[in-house]
Motif scaffolding. Structure first.
Motif, PDB file in Angstrom:
ATOM      1  N   GLY A  41       0.787  -1.231   0.000  1.00  0.00           N
ATOM      2  CA  GLY A  41       0.000   0.000   0.000  1.00  0.00           C
ATOM      3  C   GLY A  41       0.817   1.277   0.000  1.00  0.00           C
ATOM      4  N   VAL A  42       2.137   1.181   0.024  1.00  0.00           N
ATOM      5  CA  VAL A  42       2.981   2.371   0.001  1.00  0.00           C
ATOM      6  C   VAL A  42       3.162   2.789  -1.451  1.00  0.00           C
ATOM      7  N   THR A  43       2.570   3.927  -1.782  1.00  0.00           N
ATOM      8  CA  THR A  43       2.606   4.394  -3.169  1.00  0.00           C
ATOM      9  C   THR A  43       3.217   5.784  -3.314  1.00  0.00           C
ATOM     10  N   ASP A  44       3.435   6.457  -2.198  1.00  0.00           N
ATOM     11  CA  ASP A  44       3.970   7.814  -2.245  1.00  0.00           C
ATOM     12  C   ASP A  44       4.708   8.102  -0.943  1.00  0.00           C
ATOM     13  N   THR A  45       5.312   9.262  -0.861  1.00  0.00           N
ATOM     14  CA  THR A  45       6.109   9.615   0.315  1.00  0.00           C
ATOM     15  C   THR A  45       5.267   9.661   1.576  1.00  0.00           C
ATOM     16  N   GLU A  46       4.075  10.225   1.491  1.00  0.00           N
ATOM     17  CA  GLU A  46       3.225  10.302   2.683  1.00  0.00           C
ATOM     18  C   GLU A  46       2.920   8.917   3.232  1.00  0.00           C
ATOM     19  N   SER A  47       2.519   7.998   2.382  1.00  0.00           N
ATOM     20  CA  SER A  47       2.207   6.647   2.867  1.00  0.00           C
ATOM     21  C   SER A  47       3.472   5.943   3.361  1.00  0.00           C
ATOM     22  N   ILE A  73       4.060   7.272   6.912  1.00  0.00           N
ATOM     23  CA  ILE A  73       3.084   6.674   7.832  1.00  0.00           C
ATOM     24  C   ILE A  73       3.473   5.229   8.115  1.00  0.00           C
ATOM     25  N   HIS A  74       3.812   4.504   7.056  1.00  0.00           N
ATOM     26  CA  HIS A  74       4.236   3.113   7.220  1.00  0.00           C
ATOM     27  C   HIS A  74       5.449   3.029   8.142  1.00  0.00           C
ATOM     28  N   ASN A 111       4.510   3.655  11.835  1.00  0.00           N
ATOM     29  CA  ASN A 111       3.802   2.504  12.406  1.00  0.00           C
ATOM     30  C   ASN A 111       4.750   1.335  12.642  1.00  0.00           C
ATOM     31  N   THR A 118       4.712  11.633  12.050  1.00  0.00           N
ATOM     32  CA  THR A 118       3.887  10.987  11.035  1.00  0.00           C
ATOM     33  C   THR A 118       2.954  12.029  10.426  1.00  0.00           C
ATOM     34  N   ARG A 174       0.069  11.481   9.678  1.00  0.00           N
ATOM     35  CA  ARG A 174      -1.252  11.230  10.284  1.00  0.00           C
ATOM     36  C   ARG A 174      -1.571  12.199  11.398  1.00  0.00           C
TER      37      ARG A 174
END
Length: 185
Positions: free
Chosen positions: A129-135, A138-139, A142, A160, A162
């Motif tokens: 689910g990591v497709t960009d810098t923001e994700s 967040i990953h 976590n 984060t 988030r």
């Protein structure tokens, strides 16, 4: 008028890139810390710490990063993977601003767990689910706090998106790790 403004901003930013993206800038900037190492994992580890410490005076950030490297015998990857419990006493008393030995010991514990299963810290930023810098950020957050003994106080050092953070220091770290423009920085 809008096109002229964009052109002026681009020109200004290009000038700043030329000013700072030179080997002469390395010596007095925290980027000198990962440059002091040749082993990929040492670069990643010390770059990570230098980025996390990157608030306040650059000279202090550099000195504290060097102090930490010395406490790990200037072989951070080896220290992290092979330390015994008694070796951790060399980390006690370390402090940079609000980052203290509790934060350090947890980070070392996390890095050990990570490097025992992975070749690079890069894997800590990628996942399903990591497709960009923001994700990715967040990953990472976590994942970093996924160990059962994660201290709550350490969350202030690993931001984060988030929680609305721009994650400036982590983004700087990621830029350091991926930069490849033949300028030497």
């Amino acid at each position: 008028m809008k096109t002229e403004h964009i052109h002026n901003l681009k020109h200004f930013l290009d000038q700043k890139v030329e000013q700072y993206n030179t080997p002469n800038f390395i010596e007095n900037d925290p980027i000198c810390i990962p440059h002091a190492f040749s082993k990929k994992q040492d670069i990643e580890i010390m770059g990570f710490f230098a980025a996390i410490f990157a608030w306040g005076q650059r000279k202090t950030i550099i000195n504290k990063s060097k102090e930490l490297a010395e406490r790990m015998d200037n072989s951070p990857h080896q220290f992290i993977l092979n330390h015994q419990d008694q070796d951790l006493k060399f980390l006690l008393g370390f402090k940079h601003r609000t980052f203290n030995d509790t934060d350090l010991l947890y980070t070392v514990h996390f890095l050990r767990e990570h490097y025992m299963k992975n070749e690079s810290l890069e894997e800590a930023f990628v996942g399903a689910g990591v497709t960009d810098t923001e994700s990715a950020l967040i990953h990472f957050h976590n994942y970093f706090f996924s160990l059962p003994d994660a201290p709550q106080r350490t969350t202030k050092h690993i931001p984060t998106p988030r929680r609305g953070s721009a994650c400036k220091r982590l983004n700087m770290y990621l830029r350091w790790m991926v930069r490849n423009d033949n300028k030497g920085v």
